[in-house]
Design a protein around this motif. Structure first.
Motif, PDB file in Angstrom:
ATOM      1  N   GLU A   1     -48.140 -19.845  -1.819  1.00 35.16           N
ATOM      2  CA  GLU A   1     -48.802 -21.055  -2.312  1.00 35.16           C
ATOM      3  C   GLU A   1     -48.673 -21.061  -3.823  1.00 35.16           C
ATOM      4  O   GLU A   1     -48.169 -20.107  -4.421  1.00 35.16           O
TER       5      GLU A   1
ATOM      6  N   LYS B   1     -61.603 -19.325  -1.698  1.00 30.95           N
ATOM      7  CA  LYS B   1     -61.483 -19.968  -3.013  1.00 30.95           C
ATOM      8  C   LYS B   1     -62.547 -19.356  -3.917  1.00 30.95           C
ATOM      9  O   LYS B   1     -63.643 -19.888  -4.082  1.00 30.95           O
TER      10      LYS B   1
ATOM     11  N   PRO C   1     -50.759 -21.316  -7.664  1.00 34.48           N
ATOM     12  CA  PRO C   1     -52.038 -20.790  -8.130  1.00 34.48           C
ATOM     13  C   PRO C   1     -53.198 -21.751  -7.855  1.00 34.48           C
ATOM     14  O   PRO C   1     -54.344 -21.325  -7.745  1.00 34.48           O
ATOM     15  N   ASN C   2     -52.897 -23.049  -7.762  1.00 35.77           N
ATOM     16  CA  ASN C   2     -53.939 -23.987  -7.323  1.00 35.77           C
ATOM     17  C   ASN C   2     -53.338 -25.122  -6.505  1.00 35.77           C
ATOM     18  O   ASN C   2     -53.714 -26.283  -6.658  1.00 35.77           O
ATOM     19  N   SER C   3     -52.444 -24.763  -5.608  1.00 35.10           N
ATOM     20  CA  SER C   3     -51.805 -25.798  -4.780  1.00 35.10           C
ATOM     21  C   SER C   3     -51.189 -25.185  -3.529  1.00 35.10           C
ATOM     22  O   SER C   3     -50.981 -23.982  -3.450  1.00 35.10           O
TER      23      SER C   3
ATOM     24  N   LEU D   1     -54.824 -20.327   0.889  1.00 35.24           N
ATOM     25  CA  LEU D   1     -55.962 -21.234   1.059  1.00 35.24           C
ATOM     26  C   LEU D   1     -55.536 -22.403   1.950  1.00 35.24           C
ATOM     27  O   LEU D   1     -54.433 -22.928   1.806  1.00 35.24           O
TER      28      LEU D   1
ATOM     29  N   THR E   1     -56.584 -28.980   1.634  1.00 34.76           N
ATOM     30  CA  THR E   1     -57.064 -30.264   2.165  1.00 34.76           C
ATOM     31  C   THR E   1     -56.041 -31.378   1.882  1.00 34.76           C
ATOM     32  O   THR E   1     -55.904 -32.302   2.681  1.00 34.76           O
ATOM     33  N   THR E   2     -55.335 -31.281   0.764  1.00 35.39           N
ATOM     34  CA  THR E   2     -54.364 -32.330   0.424  1.00 35.39           C
ATOM     35  C   THR E   2     -53.133 -32.206   1.319  1.00 35.39           C
ATOM     36  O   THR E   2     -52.600 -33.206   1.808  1.00 35.39           O
TER      37      THR E   2
ATOM     38  N   ARG F   1     -64.680 -25.697   3.818  1.00 36.71           N
ATOM     39  CA  ARG F   1     -63.991 -24.590   3.136  1.00 36.71           C
ATOM     40  C   ARG F   1     -64.954 -23.818   2.234  1.00 36.71           C
ATOM     41  O   ARG F   1     -64.858 -22.605   2.100  1.00 36.71           O
TER      42      ARG F   1
ATOM     43  N   TYR G   1     -60.187 -16.439 -10.699  1.00 31.10           N
ATOM     44  CA  TYR G   1     -58.898 -17.117 -10.852  1.00 31.10           C
ATOM     45  C   TYR G   1     -58.156 -16.667 -12.112  1.00 31.10           C
ATOM     46  O   TYR G   1     -57.223 -17.332 -12.549  1.00 31.10           O
TER      47      TYR G   1
ATOM     48  N   SER H   1     -52.378 -30.683  -4.130  1.00 28.70           N
ATOM     49  CA  SER H   1     -53.718 -30.213  -4.497  1.00 28.70           C
ATOM     50  C   SER H   1     -54.630 -31.406  -4.763  1.00 28.70           C
ATOM     51  O   SER H   1     -54.154 -32.500  -5.100  1.00 28.70           O
ATOM     52  N   SER H   2     -55.932 -31.161  -4.626  1.00 31.87           N
ATOM     53  CA  SER H   2     -56.922 -32.204  -4.878  1.00 31.87           C
ATOM     54  C   SER H   2     -56.775 -32.646  -6.327  1.00 31.87           C
ATOM     55  O   SER H   2     -56.465 -31.845  -7.203  1.00 31.87           O
TER      56      SER H   2
HETATM   57  N1  PLP Z   1     -54.152 -22.976  -2.853  1.00 31.07           N
HETATM   58  C1  PLP Z   1     -54.934 -22.564  -3.885  1.00 31.07           C
HETATM   59  C2  PLP Z   1     -54.906 -21.133  -4.296  1.00 31.07           C
HETATM   60  C3  PLP Z   1     -55.776 -23.476  -4.544  1.00 31.07           C
HETATM   61  O1  PLP Z   1     -56.567 -23.070  -5.544  1.00 31.07           O
HETATM   62  C4  PLP Z   1     -55.743 -24.846  -4.155  1.00 31.07           C
HETATM   63  C5  PLP Z   1     -56.518 -25.860  -4.861  1.00 31.07           C
HETATM   64  O2  PLP Z   1     -57.658 -25.917  -4.880  1.00 31.07           O
HETATM   65  C6  PLP Z   1     -54.933 -25.233  -3.091  1.00 31.07           C
HETATM   66  C7  PLP Z   1     -54.146 -24.266  -2.462  1.00 31.07           C
HETATM   67  C8  PLP Z   1     -54.886 -26.669  -2.642  1.00 31.07           C
HETATM   68  O3  PLP Z   1     -56.062 -27.048  -1.962  1.00 31.07           O
HETATM   69  P1  PLP Z   1     -56.600 -28.526  -1.971  1.00 31.07           P
HETATM   70  O4  PLP Z   1     -55.473 -29.408  -1.567  1.00 31.07           O
HETATM   71  O5  PLP Z   1     -57.681 -28.538  -0.963  1.00 31.07           O
HETATM   72  O6  PLP Z   1     -57.072 -28.825  -3.341  1.00 31.07           O
END
Ligand code: PLP
Length: 289
Positions: free
Chosen positions: A193, A160, A195-197, A217, A220-221, A62, A164, A256-257
């Motif tokens: 989605e 990514k 903002p970070n998941s 995005l 990965t989780t 990614r 942000y 999310s990670s």
């Molecule tokens: N969507 C966004 C905008 C993100 O910033 C993230 C987290 O990094 C994710 C989704 C989830 O991605 P991941 O599970 O790879 O952390």
């Protein structure tokens, strides 16, 4: 205490010539760095549990895709991988005892320069137990249509990037509304989605998530969640779904990670039933990856 650990990837042009351990308490990035002045760069956050970096190859892939979307020099995944593993090794027993995050950052470098700036930062992830027990979420309009990735690729949806500030502003808006997190919705009513998941909804017995082609995005989780569900014989699907469908879901998670999965216990102030037993079993398996 060895944490945090900072490894700078020293570049000459687009190639890394050295990986140097530096003091994270000292300034390491220039004030003219385009990552700082413009948010012009990309990043990754990798969870580390029991000393194991999770979904390492997916995160590296990614990072490469995000760099491609921003026309940044292609990151050498072998160099980044070994820097990540070295950072975790330096963390030593702390990596075995607590959950860590490894943050990878690649910026366009100093304004007027010819080399990107890159580093690997390893730190304690903090305590996720509150979020893993349940989060209140609000839906917010992202203001883009769900076909934005195709019509306007320069908006970099699905990359990514270091830009942000909008994601952070959305989280502050959630806090103003008394919630913990956000689900972005497209202007045409499609669930995007967080903002970070990544959003996962259980709809009529099928685990559903939004396809990355809609400008989200690739999580990965969420991919690990789907692989786990499929291994247990459950059905999974990537498809566009609406806010109305989300409200009717039997369970919703943000993936999310680091945090892994956070069950959504209320959506726009309305309680969601969810499935606490399956959440805690899935969380255990995700942590054991
Ligand atoms: N969507 C966004 C905008 C993100 O910033 C993230 C987290 O990094 C994710 C989704 C989830 O991605 P991941 O599970 O790879 O952390």
């Amino acid at each position: 205490m060895t944490l945090p650990v900072l490894l700078m990837l020293v570049h000459d042009g687009s190639s890394v010539t050295a990986v140097e351990e530096r003091d994270p308490a000292l300034p390491q990035v220039g004030v003219l760095d385009l990552g700082v002045t413009r948010g012009d760069g990309v990043f990754e956050s990798i969870g580390v549990v029991g000393g194991r970096p999770q979904a390492l190859e997916a995160h590296l892939a990614r990072l490469v895709r995000s760099a491609e979307l921003l026309d940044l020099p292609r990151p050498d995944v072998d160099v980044w991988r070994s820097a990540i593993l070295r950072g975790i090794e330096i963390a030593g027993s702390e990596a075995l005892e607590s959950e860590l995050l490894v943050k990878l950052v690649l910026t366009r470098g100093l304004e007027g320069g010819s080399a990107p700036t890159g580093w690997v930062h390893v730190f304690d992830s903090g305590d996720y137990s509150g979020d893993r027990a349940g989060i209140a979420v609000v839906t917010l309009d992202r203001g883009y249509r769900s076909d934005v990735a195709v019509t306007s690729p320069w908006l970099l949806q699905g990359a990514k990037t270091l830009s942000y500030a909008v994601n952070k502003a959305a989280l502050r808006e959630a806090a103003r509304r008394g919630a913990d997190d956000v689900v972005f919705v497209s202007s045409d009513g499609i669930v995007l989605e967080g903002p970070n998941s990544t959003v996962i909804a259980l709809l009529d017995g099928v685990y559903v998530t939004t396809p990355p082609s809609l400008g989200v995005l690739e999580g990965t989780t969420q991919a690990a969640f789907f692989a786990d569900a499929e291994a247990r014989g459950a059905a999974v699907e990537y498809r566009a779904f609406t806010v109305e469908e989300l409200r009717r879901a039997s369970a919703v998670w943000l993936a999310s990670s680091g945090r892994q999965i956070a069950p959504v216990v209320s959506l726009d102030g309305v309680e969601l039933s969810g499935d606490p037993a399956s959440t805690s079993e899935t969380l255990k398996r995700l942590l054991a990856r």
